[in-house]
Scaffold this motif. Structure first.
Motif, short mmCIF file in Angstrom:
data_model
loop_
_atom_site.label_atom_id
_atom_site.label_comp_id
_atom_site.label_asym_id
_atom_site.label_seq_id
_atom_site.Cartn_x
_atom_site.Cartn_y
_atom_site.Cartn_z
N HIS A 230 13.04 -8.33 1.67
CA HIS A 230 12.20 -8.63 2.94
C HIS A 230 12.93 -8.57 4.17
CE1 HIS A 230 10.18 -10.83 -0.35
NE2 HIS A 230 8.99 -10.62 0.19
N THR B 275 12.60 -6.06 -4.47
CA THR B 275 11.90 -6.26 -3.18
C THR B 275 13.06 -6.85 -2.18
OG1 THR B 275 9.68 -6.70 -4.38
CG2 THR B 275 10.17 -7.41 -2.08
N ALA C 94 7.76 -6.45 3.44
CA ALA C 94 8.69 -6.28 2.09
C ALA C 94 8.52 -4.79 1.77
CB ALA C 94 7.85 -7.05 1.15
N THR D 37 6.87 -10.71 8.62
CA THR D 37 7.73 -10.29 7.46
C THR D 37 7.12 -9.06 6.90
OG1 THR D 37 8.61 -12.48 7.09
CG2 THR D 37 8.86 -10.94 5.27
N ALA E 224 4.58 -9.15 4.05
CA ALA E 224 4.75 -10.11 3.21
C ALA E 224 4.00 -11.22 3.43
CB ALA E 224 6.19 -10.23 3.07
N SER F 54 12.46 -9.69 8.29
CA SER F 54 11.66 -10.67 8.84
C SER F 54 12.48 -10.78 10.45
CB SER F 54 11.45 -11.83 8.37
OG SER F 54 12.66 -12.85 8.20
#
Length: 113
Positions: free
Chosen positions: A82, A80, A99, A97, A112, A84
């Motif tokens: 992320h 995964t 993911a 955020t 997320a 943001s």
């Protein structure tokens, strides 16, 4: 003319469904909405993993040429990553955020939060 095109693109992206956990097919575009940044992402199947590319532009910045950001990453199985956008200084400070998740042969985009 460029400003009008960007405004139309931003409007279209705003009307699109926000990123949610759903199956996503290779090379298919996916709308991404991180509040002050909007754009799209796609992924391709490569020999080293699944390459995810997300490109977003600042909206409502008032700039003739808005800031553009790009994330390019290769996900191996069960990874995964992320992406943001930090909150504005002096505001609530909350970041937005999403993911990108690879689960076996499936890639998902999900909030997320």
């Amino acid at each position: 003319m460029r400003t009008i095109s960007l405004a139309l693109a931003a409007t279209a992206l705003t009307l699109a469904t926000a990123a949610s956990a759903a199956e996503w097919k290779p090379a298919a575009g996916k709308s991404i909405d991180l509040g002050s940044f909007k754009g799209s992402a796609f992924y391709t199947v490569e020999k080293d993993g699944y390459r995810v590319v997300a490109t977003l532009a600042a909206v409502n910045s008032g700039a003739e040429r808005p800031q553009v950001i790009r994330l390019a990453t290769t996900l191996k199985a069960d990874q995964t990553v992320h992406l943001s956008i930090p909150g504005t200084i002096g505001a609530d400070g909350n970041e937005t955020t999403i993911a990108f998740k690879r689960r076996g042969d499936i890639v998902e985009v999900a909030s997320a939060e």
